[in-house]
Design a protein around this motif. Structure first.
Motif, PDB file in Angstrom:
ATOM      1  N   SER A   1      75.932  25.918  76.880  1.00 54.93           N
ATOM      2  CA  SER A   1      76.055  26.549  77.952  1.00 54.93           C
ATOM      3  C   SER A   1      77.148  27.607  77.881  1.00 54.93           C
ATOM      4  O   SER A   1      78.252  27.132  76.783  1.00 54.93           O
ATOM      5  CB  SER A   1      76.278  25.830  79.429  1.00 54.93           C
TER       6      SER A   1
ATOM      7  N   THR B   1      73.554  35.958  78.858  1.00 58.87           N
ATOM      8  CA  THR B   1      74.308  36.618  77.756  1.00 58.87           C
ATOM      9  C   THR B   1      74.649  36.031  76.734  1.00 58.87           C
ATOM     10  O   THR B   1      75.397  36.423  75.767  1.00 58.87           O
ATOM     11  CB  THR B   1      75.637  36.793  78.450  1.00 58.87           C
TER      12      THR B   1
ATOM     13  N   SER C   1      74.673  22.235  84.373  1.00 59.40           N
ATOM     14  CA  SER C   1      74.322  22.107  85.809  1.00 59.40           C
ATOM     15  C   SER C   1      73.224  23.009  86.193  1.00 59.40           C
ATOM     16  O   SER C   1      72.472  22.663  86.748  1.00 59.40           O
ATOM     17  CB  SER C   1      75.496  22.771  86.686  1.00 59.40           C
TER      18      SER C   1
HETATM   19  C1  LIG Z   1      77.503  37.386  84.003  1.00 56.41           C
HETATM   20  C2  LIG Z   1      77.600  36.242  83.836  1.00 56.41           C
HETATM   21  C3  LIG Z   1      76.713  35.962  82.666  1.00 56.41           C
HETATM   22  C4  LIG Z   1      76.645  34.544  82.396  1.00 56.41           C
HETATM   23  N1  LIG Z   1      75.850  34.117  81.095  1.00 56.41           N
HETATM   24  C5  LIG Z   1      75.561  32.920  80.813  1.00 56.41           C
HETATM   25  C6  LIG Z   1      74.891  32.448  79.951  1.00 56.41           C
HETATM   26  O1  LIG Z   1      74.256  33.348  79.049  1.00 56.41           O
HETATM   27  N2  LIG Z   1      74.720  30.951  79.665  1.00 56.41           N
HETATM   28  C7  LIG Z   1      75.447  30.254  80.547  1.00 56.41           C
HETATM   29  O2  LIG Z   1      75.295  29.011  80.045  1.00 56.41           O
HETATM   30  N3  LIG Z   1      76.082  30.512  81.471  1.00 56.41           N
HETATM   31  C8  LIG Z   1      76.297  32.045  81.903  1.00 56.41           C
HETATM   32  N4  LIG Z   1      77.079  32.216  82.864  1.00 56.41           N
HETATM   33  C9  LIG Z   1      77.955  31.175  83.388  1.00 56.41           C
HETATM   34  C10 LIG Z   1      77.031  30.164  84.513  1.00 56.41           C
HETATM   35  O3  LIG Z   1      77.284  30.982  85.736  1.00 56.41           O
HETATM   36  C11 LIG Z   1      77.959  28.801  84.622  1.00 56.41           C
HETATM   37  O4  LIG Z   1      79.117  28.970  84.712  1.00 56.41           O
HETATM   38  C12 LIG Z   1      77.825  27.974  83.440  1.00 56.41           C
HETATM   39  O5  LIG Z   1      76.470  28.261  82.992  1.00 56.41           O
HETATM   40  C13 LIG Z   1      78.012  26.747  83.536  1.00 56.41           C
HETATM   41  O6  LIG Z   1      78.081  25.930  82.407  1.00 56.41           O
HETATM   42  P1  LIG Z   1      77.752  24.319  82.661  1.00 56.41           P
HETATM   43  O7  LIG Z   1      76.414  24.019  83.373  1.00 56.41           O
HETATM   44  O8  LIG Z   1      78.210  23.619  81.083  1.00 56.41           O
HETATM   45  O9  LIG Z   1      79.028  23.805  83.480  1.00 56.41           O
HETATM   46  P2  LIG Z   1      79.284  23.309  84.849  1.00 56.41           P
HETATM   47  O10 LIG Z   1      78.609  24.103  85.742  1.00 56.41           O
HETATM   48  O11 LIG Z   1      80.454  22.796  85.238  1.00 56.41           O
HETATM   49  O12 LIG Z   1      78.069  21.916  84.900  1.00 56.41           O
HETATM   50  C14 LIG Z   1      78.652  20.709  84.180  1.00 56.41           C
HETATM   51  C15 LIG Z   1      77.526  19.870  84.465  1.00 56.41           C
HETATM   52  O13 LIG Z   1      77.845  18.490  83.840  1.00 56.41           O
HETATM   53  C16 LIG Z   1      77.657  17.428  84.681  1.00 56.41           C
HETATM   54  N5  LIG Z   1      78.424  16.245  84.038  1.00 56.41           N
HETATM   55  C17 LIG Z   1      79.612  16.188  84.129  1.00 56.41           C
HETATM   56  N6  LIG Z   1      80.220  15.080  83.632  1.00 56.41           N
HETATM   57  C18 LIG Z   1      78.920  14.472  83.052  1.00 56.41           C
HETATM   58  C19 LIG Z   1      78.723  13.179  82.628  1.00 56.41           C
HETATM   59  N7  LIG Z   1      79.907  12.162  82.365  1.00 56.41           N
HETATM   60  N8  LIG Z   1      77.496  12.678  82.484  1.00 56.41           N
HETATM   61  C20 LIG Z   1      76.506  13.505  83.154  1.00 56.41           C
HETATM   62  N9  LIG Z   1      76.594  14.695  83.386  1.00 56.41           N
HETATM   63  C21 LIG Z   1      77.937  15.344  83.559  1.00 56.41           C
HETATM   64  C22 LIG Z   1      77.935  17.928  86.126  1.00 56.41           C
HETATM   65  O14 LIG Z   1      77.221  17.057  87.008  1.00 56.41           O
HETATM   66  C23 LIG Z   1      77.427  19.451  86.059  1.00 56.41           C
HETATM   67  O15 LIG Z   1      76.018  19.490  86.632  1.00 56.41           O
HETATM   68  C24 LIG Z   1      77.358  33.424  83.055  1.00 56.41           C
HETATM   69  C25 LIG Z   1      77.973  33.709  84.132  1.00 56.41           C
HETATM   70  C26 LIG Z   1      77.980  35.143  84.389  1.00 56.41           C
HETATM   71  C27 LIG Z   1      79.048  35.767  85.951  1.00 56.41           C
END
Ligand SMILES: Cc1cc2nc3c(=O)[nH]c(=O)nc-3n(C[C@H](O)[C@H](O)[C@H](O)COP(=O)(O)OP(=O)(O)OC[C@H]3O[C@@H](n4cnc5c(N)ncnc54)[C@H](O)[C@@H]3O)c2cc1C
Length: 307
Positions: free
Chosen positions: A225, A243, A258
């Motif tokens: 991510s 992106t 997430s």
């Molecule tokens: C213009 C723009 C473009 C973007 N482009 C992209 C893109 O191309 N790709 C992208 O991915 N994002 C993109 N984003 C960012 C996106 O909005 C999110 O912020 C991002 O995807 C979140 O990454 P995540 O799910 O890893 O983190 P989080 O949203 O923080 O999620 C973490 C997850 O891990 C889980 N977790 C935590 N600890 C544990 C554990 N011990 N065991 C099991 N589960 C656990 C939680 O429950 C949660 O669901 C973009 C944002 C914007 C504004």
């Protein structure tokens, strides 16, 4: 009604997105040629084997080893006098070049095409893939980039003619300095059948190693991510999403992700989605085929030990 496909080569290897572009072009025209810009004309022979290609047009010049958008676009704009369509795979290579060709020909390119609906009507995603727009071109020449995940990849089996074009390679106002590429033994992210993708839930670069170990166990590519990339767990070559890269593997395993809309935009066409997350209500879990609602560390270690 003839179509020219811009081929992206890595040495003599044809990129998967170019093969998808050939398929899209054959849906538009019965006369599909391929254009290869290379420093070595011998690289064109692999392109001649792609089914559906009539003639491979080759421009070979030492200056094209690391082709710049400025040079490529001028060459392509010249060659396009014989063609109605220019089709390229959606990738960094074509995103760099096709808009400049559009500017030179005074044509609005249509990017990220997912479906050819008619000779001048195409479906493409908007708002991170939340809606599909149907767009109609009224330009005389039509420039398209197409998503490799939406079209079959044209196989080998053809025997196209190869024609070397004598073109004066234009001067460039930019100079190639160096290329830094990450090398990996794993399958390439955009074409892999299986992807194991890690998110912020991994917590650190060291822990992200679990994702790599599981990917190796499953002969899968690694994805991430944007939060994982921004936190420095892995480089941005591996980012999946709006992106990042757009993928559609047979299996997408999302670990500690997430499921933000921008991430889903890059992987929602995956055939089977498996989620490991300790939040069973995460958006990612809602679109999964299988949810393992548990702590990821124990679960991933279990899979590595027993898969
Ligand atoms: C213009 C723009 C473009 C973007 N482009 C992209 C893109 O191309 N790709 C992208 O991915 N994002 C993109 N984003 C960012 C996106 O909005 C999110 O912020 C991002 O995807 C979140 O990454 P995540 O799910 O890893 O983190 P989080 O949203 O923080 O999620 C973490 C997850 O891990 C889980 N977790 C935590 N600890 C544990 C554990 N011990 N065991 C099991 N589960 C656990 C939680 O429950 C949660 O669901 C973009 C944002 C914007 C504004």
């Amino acid at each position: 009604m003839s179509a020219l496909v811009l081929i992206e080569l890595h040495g003599a290897e044809i990129s998967a997105n170019s093969r998808a572009a050939v398929t899209a072009a054959t849906q538009l025209s019965g006369a599909v040629d391929a254009l290869v810009l290379t420093n070595d004309a011998a690289n064109a022979s692999a392109v001649a084997a792609i089914s559906g290609v009539n003639t491979v047009k080759v421009v070979a010049d030492a200056a094209l080893e690391h082709v710049s958008a400025g040079i490529a676009s001028k060459i392509i704009a010249g060659v396009m006098s014989d063609y109605q369509y220019l089709v390229a795979g959606s990738a960094t290579y074509s995103k760099n070049i096709v808009p400049v060709v559009g500017a030179l020909l005074d044509v609005q390119p249509i990017s990220d095409v997912c479906e050819v609906k008619s000779p001048n009507t195409f479906a493409r995603p908007l708002y991170a893939g939340n809606i599909m727009a149907t767009v109609e071109s009224s330009d005389e020449k039509i420039l398209l980039t197409v998503r490799a995940t939406s079209f079959d990849h044209a196989e080998d089996g053809g025997s196209a003619a190869i024609e070397e074009l004598s073109v004066d390679v234009p001067e460039s106002n930019s100079t190639f300095i160096s290329l830094q590429e990450s090398q990996s033994e794993r399958p390439e992210l955009t074409t892999a059948d299986r992807i194991v993708s890690g998110g912020r839930g991994l917590g650190s670069k060291e822990n992200f190693g679990l994702i790599e170990q599981l990917a190796d166990k499953l002969d899968a590519a690694v994805g991430a991510s944007r939060a994982a990339v921004d936190a420095g767990f892995i480089s941005n070559d591996y980012q999946v999403g709006q992106t990042g890269k757009v993928v559609a593997p047979k299996l997408y395993m999302a670990v500690g992700i997430s499921g933000a809309i921008q991430h889903l935009a890059g992987m929602k066409d995956s055939q089977v989605i498996v989620v490991i997350n300790n939040d069973g209500d995460a958006p990612m879990a809602r679109m999964a085929d299988l949810v393992w609602n548990t702590d990821l560390f124990g679960a991933v270690q279990d899979l590595i030990d027993n898969a």
